[in-house]
Design a protein around this motif. Structure first.
Motif: not given
Length: 506
Positions: A236-243, A246-247
């Motif tokens: 959840c953390l890395l997906l939110g930070v890395s994307k 884009d989102w």
């Protein structure tokens, strides 16, 4: 007769003494050669694992066409490796403590080989993402290899070996780009993955043949609930930070993921404190030396990655911009390759500095050298030679810093938690690189210029990114100054348990 015997006795004693010294010398030489083979194999394993991170970079622009998908979907081939590596590394570290590090090194080679084969055979984006995720799991080799050194080497060889293998992540990343670009330009893209499968298989054979077995250092059960909780929170953390870029940073998806990460990681921390056999011993992690070293690792990871994002773009942007250098992907990789060689050359010097002054001094010096590298970009950013010098200076600092972090961690944790603690430290570096990518991405997206109808990052954006890297590196130095100094005798007692094992293996 008695006098003659007395006269000859010194000579006989001399002969016996000479024979014993000669035997000791031969034994020491054998031990040194044996240790050298172990270090060489583990360094190669780390470099091969790190190569996987930059393997697809030359293909990013072509992957949508090759895999019949969109550019946003193709970007998951990079994100999947980051996520899988971050989640797997602390889990694999704990398994290494429980079941033996050599065994887990061999286990890590399986997803490296399998992931490479899956990618080589992929005809669509889903198998490619799966294969890249499997390759990311193999990143657990690096902290495992560092931890194994504590059991396999005599204390006097430990510092330089740790420094070399710690630097292997940067060495593999720097050398991987030109190699991957050369293969991609002159052969089928699938050859990249067949080659990585062959290298991974070679590493597995070398580990099997040349790395001695390492006994389990910890007892108890594996904390499956803790592993699932940490994995969920990190995704959840890395997906939110890395994307997030884009989102949209204010989108419901991004904010929801970051809020979920905070909640899950808080519950995970509560569970770990109550568990009798935690995945990560948070009480040990809270020790000032471990806590501050991990904090410095996050910041150094940020500082290391910022220039790795900025310099390739500057090298490849068209000269018509007035600041781009118009280099091909292959040429850009070759300009950056010397930075990897610098890391390899400097890591032994960092070990000597740590032995003479302590790892805290080396970590602080490395952070300041990284800051110097970023600062030099203010006058060197206008040419390929200048950018090569910038990356080399930064890489010298990264080699110094990365080589000392495991030493600081291992001198503060019990032998039964060495691999888990190193895995957690590697995770902290990964979080730093993910945050760096997000911050630099936002800066370059906000500070733009238009050329031929295309929106590109502006020169001021690149300079701002470099100044941020400089400031963050100074922050790493300040954090390092707060790390409590451990007496040399205490540190040596922490390493002492490895000595009998090293002797028995040689």
């Amino acid at each position: 007769m008695h006098m003659m015997c007395m006269m000859h006795m010194p000579c006989m004693m001399h002969v016996v003494s000479f024979g014993e010294n000669e035997g000791d010398h031969v034994e020491d030489s054998t031990s040194a050669a044996h240790s050298g083979r172990i270090v060489g194999v583990l360094a190669v394993a780390g470099i091969v694992a790190a190569l996987m991170q930059t393997l697809v970079v030359p293909l990013i622009g072509e992957l949508p066409r090759l895999l019949h998908t969109s550019a946003s979907n193709a970007s998951w081939t990079v994100t999947a490796t980051l996520l899988a590596g971050a989640v797997a590394t602390p889990v694999i570290g704990r398994l290494g403590d429980l079941y033996g590090k050599r065994r887990m090194l061999l286990v890590c080679s399986v997803p490296l080989i399998a992931g490479s084969v899956v990618c080589a055979l992929a005809g669509s984006v889903i198998p490619m993402i799966v294969g890249r995720g499997l390759q990311g799991v193999g990143m657990g080799m690096v902290p495992l290899g560092i931890s194994a050194l504590r059991e396999l080497l005599p204390p006097q060889r430990l510092g330089s070996a740790i420094a070399l293998i710690s630097s292997s992540m940067g060495i593999g990343g720097a050398l991987g780009l030109p190699v991957a670009a050369a293969v991609a330009e002159n052969a089928s893209w699938r050859a990249l993955f067949w080659g990585s499968a062959a290298l991974s298989a070679l590493v597995a054979v070398l580990i099997w043949k040349l790395v001695p077995p390492t006994p389990a250092q910890a007892s108890g059960r594996f904390d499956l609930v803790g592993a699932l909780g940490l994995g969920t929170g990190l995704v959840c953390l890395l997906l939110g930070v890395s994307k997030g870029a884009d989102w949209g940073w204010t989108s419901g998806t991004t904010l929801g993921l970051l809020a979920a990460a905070l909640l899950v990681l808080m519950v995970w921390g509560w569970w770990e404190l109550r568990s009798g056999d935690p995945l990560v011993d948070l009480r040990v992690t809270a020790r000032p030396q471990v806590l501050l070293t991990n904090a410095a690792s996050v910041v150094v990871g940020f500082a290391m990655y910022a220039q790795a994002l900025i310099v390739p773009q500057l090298l490849q942007l068209p000269e018509a911009t007035g600041y781009g250098l118009g280099q091909s992907m292959l040429a850009a990789g070759l300009w950056m390759a010397p930075s990897g060689l610098m890391m390899m050359a400097v890591s032994p010097l960092g070990a000597r500095l740590s032995a003479a002054r302590g790892p805290k001094v080396t970590l602080c010096a490395g952070s300041l050298v990284i800051a110097l590298g970023y600062g030099s970009s203010t006058v060197l950013m206008g040419s390929a030679w200048g950018l090569m010098i910038v990356t080399c200076i930064c890489s010298v600092g990264v080699a110094l810093a990365y080589g000392t972090m495991p030493a600081l961690i291992m001198s503060a944790v019990p032998p039964s938690e060495t691999a888990a603690a190193n895995g957690f430290n590697t995770l902290m570096r990964s979080i730093g690189t993910a945050v760096s990518a997000a911050v630099v991405g936002v800066v370059l997206a906000q500070m733009t210029t238009t050329l031929g109808g295309y929106t590109l990052p502006s020169e001021d954006g690149f300079r701002a990114g470099m100044l941020i890297g400089c400031g963050v590196a100074f922050l790493a130095a300040l954090i390092t100054l707060a790390i409590p100094v451990r007496p040399a005798a205490s540190a040596s007692r922490q390493v002492a348990p490895a000595e009998p094992k090293a002797a028995s293996l040689t």
